[in-house]
Design a protein around this motif. Structure first.
Motif, PDB file in Angstrom:
ATOM      1  N   LEU A   1      99.325  51.910  64.706  1.00 32.53           N
ATOM      2  CA  LEU A   1      97.971  51.503  65.091  1.00 32.53           C
ATOM      3  C   LEU A   1      97.018  52.678  65.290  1.00 32.53           C
ATOM      4  CD1 LEU A   1      98.391  48.497  67.549  1.00 32.53           C
ATOM      5  CD2 LEU A   1      97.138  48.529  65.399  1.00 32.53           C
ATOM      6  N   TYR A   2      97.555  53.802  65.716  1.00 36.87           N
ATOM      7  CA  TYR A   2      96.725  54.982  65.958  1.00 36.87           C
ATOM      8  C   TYR A   2      96.006  55.441  64.688  1.00 36.87           C
ATOM      9  CZ  TYR A   2     100.516  57.548  63.733  1.00 36.87           C
ATOM     10  OH  TYR A   2     101.446  57.992  62.829  1.00 36.87           O
ATOM     11  N   MET A   3      96.532  55.077  63.516  1.00 35.47           N
ATOM     12  CA  MET A   3      95.947  55.516  62.243  1.00 35.47           C
ATOM     13  C   MET A   3      94.727  54.693  61.832  1.00 35.47           C
ATOM     14  SD  MET A   3      99.341  56.235  59.901  1.00 35.47           S
ATOM     15  CE  MET A   3      99.433  54.511  59.486  1.00 35.47           C
ATOM     16  N   TYR A   4      94.555  53.516  62.410  1.00 32.33           N
ATOM     17  CA  TYR A   4      93.498  52.608  61.977  1.00 32.33           C
ATOM     18  C   TYR A   4      92.222  52.786  62.786  1.00 32.33           C
ATOM     19  CZ  TYR A   4      97.262  50.379  59.411  1.00 32.33           C
ATOM     20  OH  TYR A   4      98.311  50.143  58.566  1.00 32.33           O
ATOM     21  N   ASP A   5      91.111  52.769  62.069  1.00 28.57           N
ATOM     22  CA  ASP A   5      89.805  52.812  62.719  1.00 28.57           C
ATOM     23  C   ASP A   5      89.381  51.431  63.209  1.00 28.57           C
ATOM     24  OD1 ASP A   5      88.973  55.643  62.213  1.00 28.57           O
ATOM     25  OD2 ASP A   5      89.353  55.003  60.144  1.00 28.57           O
ATOM     26  N   GLY A   6      89.938  50.391  62.577  1.00 29.70           N
ATOM     27  CA  GLY A   6      89.537  49.054  62.960  1.00 29.70           C
ATOM     28  C   GLY A   6      90.475  47.978  62.471  1.00 29.70           C
TER      29      GLY A   6
ATOM     30  N   ILE B   1      81.480  53.078  56.371  1.00 33.34           N
ATOM     31  CA  ILE B   1      82.929  52.929  56.519  1.00 33.34           C
ATOM     32  C   ILE B   1      83.709  53.815  55.544  1.00 33.34           C
ATOM     33  CG2 ILE B   1      82.732  50.599  57.434  1.00 33.34           C
ATOM     34  CD1 ILE B   1      83.733  49.594  54.661  1.00 33.34           C
ATOM     35  N   LYS B   2      83.009  54.606  54.770  1.00 31.11           N
ATOM     36  CA  LYS B   2      83.673  55.475  53.807  1.00 31.11           C
ATOM     37  C   LYS B   2      84.664  56.398  54.530  1.00 31.11           C
ATOM     38  CE  LYS B   2      82.824  58.266  49.800  1.00 31.11           C
ATOM     39  NZ  LYS B   2      81.866  58.618  48.789  1.00 31.11           N
ATOM     40  N   GLY B   3      85.898  56.422  54.033  1.00 32.02           N
ATOM     41  CA  GLY B   3      86.931  57.266  54.606  1.00 32.02           C
ATOM     42  C   GLY B   3      87.660  56.662  55.797  1.00 32.02           C
ATOM     43  N   LYS B   4      87.226  55.497  56.239  1.00 35.47           N
ATOM     44  CA  LYS B   4      87.888  54.850  57.375  1.00 35.47           C
ATOM     45  C   LYS B   4      89.071  54.015  56.888  1.00 35.47           C
ATOM     46  CE  LYS B   4      83.984  54.563  60.523  1.00 35.47           C
ATOM     47  NZ  LYS B   4      83.657  55.642  61.057  1.00 35.47           N
ATOM     48  N   CYS B   5      89.930  53.673  57.822  1.00 30.56           N
ATOM     49  CA  CYS B   5      91.137  52.906  57.509  1.00 30.56           C
ATOM     50  C   CYS B   5      91.178  51.652  58.386  1.00 30.56           C
ATOM     51  CB  CYS B   5      92.370  53.766  57.752  1.00 30.56           C
ATOM     52  SG  CYS B   5      93.896  52.979  57.229  1.00 30.56           S
ATOM     53  N   PHE B   6      91.373  50.498  57.747  1.00 33.49           N
ATOM     54  CA  PHE B   6      91.365  49.224  58.460  1.00 33.49           C
ATOM     55  C   PHE B   6      92.663  48.460  58.251  1.00 33.49           C
ATOM     56  CE2 PHE B   6      86.934  50.229  57.565  1.00 33.49           C
ATOM     57  CZ  PHE B   6      86.402  50.164  58.839  1.00 33.49           C
ATOM     58  N   LEU B   7      92.984  47.662  59.249  1.00 37.51           N
ATOM     59  CA  LEU B   7      94.145  46.773  59.187  1.00 37.51           C
ATOM     60  C   LEU B   7      93.618  45.346  59.111  1.00 37.51           C
ATOM     61  CD1 LEU B   7      97.225  46.360  59.345  1.00 37.51           C
ATOM     62  CD2 LEU B   7      97.011  46.404  61.846  1.00 37.51           C
ATOM     63  N   PHE B   8      93.953  44.655  58.028  1.00 36.33           N
ATOM     64  CA  PHE B   8      93.529  43.277  57.805  1.00 36.33           C
ATOM     65  C   PHE B   8      94.688  42.362  58.158  1.00 36.33           C
ATOM     66  CE2 PHE B   8      92.548  39.983  54.263  1.00 36.33           C
ATOM     67  CZ  PHE B   8      91.960  39.122  55.171  1.00 36.33           C
ATOM     68  N   LEU B   9      94.553  41.619  59.268  1.00 36.20           N
ATOM     69  CA  LEU B   9      95.581  40.707  59.773  1.00 36.20           C
ATOM     70  C   LEU B   9      95.293  39.336  59.179  1.00 36.20           C
ATOM     71  CD1 LEU B   9      97.326  42.433  61.607  1.00 36.20           C
ATOM     72  CD2 LEU B   9      94.966  43.002  62.027  1.00 36.20           C
TER      73      LEU B   9
ATOM     74  N   MET C   1      86.123  49.100  47.739  1.00 34.60           N
ATOM     75  CA  MET C   1      85.014  49.547  46.874  1.00 34.60           C
ATOM     76  C   MET C   1      83.970  50.323  47.665  1.00 34.60           C
ATOM     77  SD  MET C   1      84.572  46.468  44.021  1.00 34.60           S
ATOM     78  CE  MET C   1      83.206  45.810  44.891  1.00 34.60           C
ATOM     79  N   LEU C   2      83.925  50.105  48.978  1.00 30.83           N
ATOM     80  CA  LEU C   2      82.986  50.824  49.841  1.00 30.83           C
ATOM     81  C   LEU C   2      83.565  52.163  50.311  1.00 30.83           C
ATOM     82  CD1 LEU C   2      81.689  47.810  51.973  1.00 30.83           C
ATOM     83  CD2 LEU C   2      80.453  49.033  50.158  1.00 30.83           C
ATOM     84  N   GLY C   3      84.757  52.495  49.834  1.00 28.76           N
ATOM     85  CA  GLY C   3      85.341  53.798  50.139  1.00 28.76           C
ATOM     86  C   GLY C   3      86.294  53.837  51.310  1.00 28.76           C
ATOM     87  N   ALA C   4      86.661  52.697  51.817  1.00 35.06           N
ATOM     88  CA  ALA C   4      87.597  52.645  52.952  1.00 35.06           C
ATOM     89  C   ALA C   4      88.985  52.226  52.454  1.00 35.06           C
ATOM     90  CB  ALA C   4      87.103  51.661  54.002  1.00 35.06           C
ATOM     91  N   GLN C   5      89.967  52.472  53.272  1.00 33.05           N
ATOM     92  CA  GLN C   5      91.336  52.047  52.981  1.00 33.05           C
ATOM     93  C   GLN C   5      91.618  50.788  53.786  1.00 33.05           C
ATOM     94  OE1 GLN C   5      94.427  55.013  53.574  1.00 33.05           O
ATOM     95  NE2 GLN C   5      95.947  53.407  53.882  1.00 33.05           N
ATOM     96  N   VAL C   6      92.347  49.845  53.190  1.00 31.59           N
ATOM     97  CA  VAL C   6      92.700  48.607  53.880  1.00 31.59           C
ATOM     98  C   VAL C   6      94.176  48.328  53.677  1.00 31.59           C
ATOM     99  CG1 VAL C   6      92.307  46.122  54.076  1.00 31.59           C
ATOM    100  CG2 VAL C   6      90.409  47.622  53.478  1.00 31.59           C
ATOM    101  N   ASP C   7      94.879  48.106  54.776  1.00 29.44           N
ATOM    102  CA  ASP C   7      96.252  47.639  54.722  1.00 29.44           C
ATOM    103  C   ASP C   7      96.253  46.168  55.134  1.00 29.44           C
ATOM    104  OD1 ASP C   7      97.160  50.158  54.003  1.00 29.44           O
ATOM    105  OD2 ASP C   7      97.618  50.744  56.067  1.00 29.44           O
TER     106      ASP C   7
END
Length: 190
Positions: free
Chosen positions: A55-60, A130-138, A153-159
């Motif tokens: 969780l520490y790796m995610y911005d949101g 949000i470019k460069g941020k990392c999100f967790l999609f539950l 496409m907006l430059g963020a990472q999503v798991d």
């Protein structure tokens, strides 16, 4: 609204039908619960537990349903993680009910779209940096990939992690319901 003398068939998951049954009965209607879906935990929690440990790796966090909120926070509790471990993160919600479910855990929803769809949330994120941020999609097992694709496409990472499944239940009273429907004894189907 007076529902006196009306029979209403409720197709929600049995675990989520109680409030609607109560409201129908308060208005004089007769409610019959006939779930056409069943909400269950995923077959295994490995992906979710891995995300929780990181969780520490995610911005949101991104939630598109109350079910996602309920199952994710239940799993957090089982892993002895508290809400305060994520209270500084960006938290996104689709819909007022999803937002309330998050707020009941003393967390603030940072982003909510005006129209309650995952696509609208993705559109709202175009206004954010949000470019460069990392999100967790539950998400549930049937969720579309629209939101994570647009966010990428907006430059963020999503798991994306499945935290609940929507399944077809085995109907217990199907012959009875068929009879009611064919005899026009059901006035409203939800």
């Amino acid at each position: 609204m007076n529902l006196s003398g009306r029979t209403i068939l409720i197709t929600r998951a049995a675990s989520q039908a109680n409030q609607l049954v109560r409201l129908i009965e308060e208005q004089g209607g007769k409610a019959i619960v006939f779930p056409t879906i069943e909400i269950t935990p995923p077959n295994n929690w490995d992906e979710c537990d891995k995300a929780i440990n990181g969780l520490y790796m995610y911005d949101g966090l991104m939630f598109t349903s109350v079910n996602g909120v309920e199952y994710f926070f239940h799993r957090l509790t089982e892993n002895k993680i508290t809400s305060c471990d994520i209270d500084k993160k960006i938290i996104m919600a689709v819909g007022e009910k999803t937002k309330r479910a998050i707020e009941q855990r003393y967390l603030n929803v940072t982003i909510i779209p005006e129209k309650f769809t995952a696509s609208e949330l993705a559109n709202k994120l175009q206004q954010e940096d949000i470019k460069g941020k990392c999100f967790l999609f539950l998400r549930g097992n049937l969720a579309k990939d629209t939101l994570p694709e647009k966010v990428k496409m907006l430059g963020a990472q999503v798991d994306s992690v499945v935290v609940y499944q929507t399944n077809e239940p085995i109907p217990k009273n199907i012959d009875f319901i068929k009879k009611l429907l064919s005899n026009h004894e059901i006035d409203i189907v939800t």
